[in-house]
Design a protein around this motif. Structure first.
Motif, mmCIF file in Angstrom:
data_model
loop_
_atom_site.group_PDB
_atom_site.id
_atom_site.type_symbol
_atom_site.label_atom_id
_atom_site.label_comp_id
_atom_site.label_asym_id
_atom_site.label_seq_id
_atom_site.Cartn_x
_atom_site.Cartn_y
_atom_site.Cartn_z
ATOM 1 N N ILE A 1 -7.303 -11.453 -5.045
ATOM 2 C CA ILE A 1 -6.108 -11.168 -5.848
ATOM 3 C C ILE A 1 -4.844 -11.529 -5.074
ATOM 4 O O ILE A 1 -4.832 -11.502 -3.844
ATOM 5 N N PRO A 2 -3.778 -11.850 -5.803
ATOM 6 C CA PRO A 2 -2.495 -12.032 -5.124
ATOM 7 C C PRO A 2 -1.961 -10.662 -4.717
ATOM 8 O O PRO A 2 -2.298 -9.652 -5.329
ATOM 9 N N ILE A 3 -1.157 -10.651 -3.699
ATOM 10 C CA ILE A 3 -0.673 -9.395 -3.142
ATOM 11 C C ILE A 3 0.037 -8.528 -4.194
ATOM 12 O O ILE A 3 -0.063 -7.309 -4.170
ATOM 13 N N ASP A 4 0.703 -9.182 -5.156
ATOM 14 C CA ASP A 4 1.437 -8.411 -6.173
ATOM 15 C C ASP A 4 0.524 -7.571 -7.055
ATOM 16 O O ASP A 4 0.966 -6.639 -7.701
ATOM 17 N N ALA A 5 -0.749 -7.939 -7.108
ATOM 18 C CA ALA A 5 -1.679 -7.222 -7.980
ATOM 19 C C ALA A 5 -2.379 -6.075 -7.248
ATOM 20 O O ALA A 5 -3.127 -5.309 -7.845
ATOM 21 N N LEU B 1 -5.659 -1.010 -6.914
ATOM 22 C CA LEU B 1 -6.077 0.191 -6.180
ATOM 23 C C LEU B 1 -5.857 1.449 -7.018
ATOM 24 O O LEU B 1 -6.678 2.359 -7.030
ATOM 25 N N GLU B 2 -4.739 1.495 -7.726
ATOM 26 C CA GLU B 2 -4.484 2.652 -8.596
ATOM 27 C C GLU B 2 -5.572 2.760 -9.659
ATOM 28 O O GLU B 2 -6.054 3.839 -9.986
ATOM 29 N N LEU C 1 0.829 -1.203 0.000
ATOM 30 C CA LEU C 1 0.000 0.000 0.000
ATOM 31 C C LEU C 1 0.862 1.251 0.000
ATOM 32 O O LEU C 1 0.544 2.248 -0.644
ATOM 33 N N VAL C 2 1.962 1.192 0.733
ATOM 34 C CA VAL C 2 2.855 2.344 0.800
ATOM 35 C C VAL C 2 3.433 2.631 -0.582
ATOM 36 O O VAL C 2 3.640 3.777 -0.969
ATOM 37 N N GLU C 3 3.667 1.557 -1.341
ATOM 38 C CA GLU C 3 4.253 1.732 -2.670
ATOM 39 C C GLU C 3 3.260 2.221 -3.727
ATOM 40 O O GLU C 3 3.651 2.744 -4.765
ATOM 41 N N ALA C 4 1.970 2.026 -3.451
ATOM 42 C CA ALA C 4 0.967 2.400 -4.459
ATOM 43 C C ALA C 4 0.966 3.913 -4.696
ATOM 44 O O ALA C 4 1.136 4.683 -3.759
#
Ligand SMILES: [Zn+2]
Length: 310
Positions: free
Chosen positions: A149-153, A158-159, A34-37
């Motif tokens: 969804i897998p965490i990588d997605a 969200l974007e 989430l921080v990276e989004a």
């Protein structure tokens, strides 16, 4: 492991401990994503919110969407059965294991939050996503009500939710939503972790852990920490102890909680420590909540030594 060594005489069964630990580790991973989004600066993330008796793992409040994340850190083949609303997994040995249905859990959480927002005259559609934090969890039969969804997605989804949303909440609605989440956040003393483990927060052994011999209870002396057992000095020892805190309670901490956890009374010392250890903070100056930096490497030596013991 942290919990074991801090819980003293309290009994925690191996499986209870593993489930809880896995759950927390999963949420921690999700927070990292989430921080990276690349989401609006106005986005707020809330963890462990209790609304009308229902626990919500993570809520993302964005100016264009509100979304609950139900995080599962499970391995094996996962089945969301449509017919009987059951959820089970096949583990590595091909054994069927029934579990609480994340889809129903999420449905309940969405409904409760939606209802609460309506009662405050905030007309917002609450969405939900089931996030699989472990890459070894594979969905064979998908749920019907929510995407899984897998965490990588997660960041991408969200974007996309933000950019494709036709809604834009006004600042008054956003304020009400944030206040609601903030007000229902679980405090350390009655955290859901303790509830699940039948533990009383105040019985946990607090204090700074020696980074050399791992004894709990270093003493603050001349701007450093001193271990009374082995004599080791480490001016950064509290930073590793704060990583333990994250593992147990999540990344949010108040000044009061920090003092409790490190076993210190000095307000200025606690603020100085927070200044170095935090990455950002949320909410007004009266009741500031700090987000701790995520630095798992600080705990590595301790965790490795604990693993050898077991
Ligand atoms: Zn020591």
């Amino acid at each position: 492991m942290c919990l074991h060594s801090r819980a003293g005489e309290s009994k925690i069964t191996e499986s209870e401990y593993r489930t809880t630990k896995a759950g927390f580790a999963g949420e921690e991973k999700v927070i990292q994503f989430l921080v990276e989004a690349r989401l609006s600066k106005e986005t707020r993330i809330f963890r462990n919110v209790f609304i009308d008796g229902t626990q919500v793992d993570i809520v993302v409040v964005n100016p264009r969407f509100v979304c609950i994340l139900e995080v599962k850190n499970m391995t094996g083949e996962l089945f969301f059965s449509v017919h009987n609303k059951q959820f089970y997994r096949l583990n590595g040995e091909g054994k069927k294991e029934g579990m609480r249905n994340p889809e129903l859990q999420l449905q309940r959480a969405v409904k409760v939050l939606q209802r609460r927002l309506h009662s405050k005259e905030v007309d917002v559609r609450v969405r939900g996503i089931i996030v699989l934090a472990s890459r070894s969890g594979i969905v064979v039969e998908a749920p019907h009500l929510f995407p899984v969804i897998p965490i990588d997605a997660l960041t991408d989804l969200l974007e996309k939710m933000e950019s494709s949303s036709k809604e834009l909440f006004n600042s008054e609605d956003l304020k009400i939503m944030r206040k609601l989440m903030k007000g229902n956040r679980v405090k350390v003393e009655d955290s859901q972790l303790f509830e699940r483990l039948n533990l009383d927060g105040r019985k946990l052994r607090c204090g700074v852990r020696c980074t050399e011999c791992f004894h709990i209870g270093m003493v603050r002396t001349y701007s450093t920490w001193l271990c009374e057992r082995c004599g080791y000095r480490d001016k950064d020892a509290h930073l590793a102890t704060l990583q333990e805190y994250q593992l147990l309670f999540g990344r949010e901490i108040s000044s009061k909680e920090l003092k409790w956890w490190l076993g210190i009374e000095d307000r200025f010392l606690s603020l100085r420590i927070l200044n170095h250890a935090h990455e950002s903070y949320q909410f007004g100056p009266k009741n500031r909540v700090y987000i701790l930096k995520f630095e798992p490497y600080r705990l590595e030596r301790f965790l490795v030594s604990e693993m050898r013991k077991r």
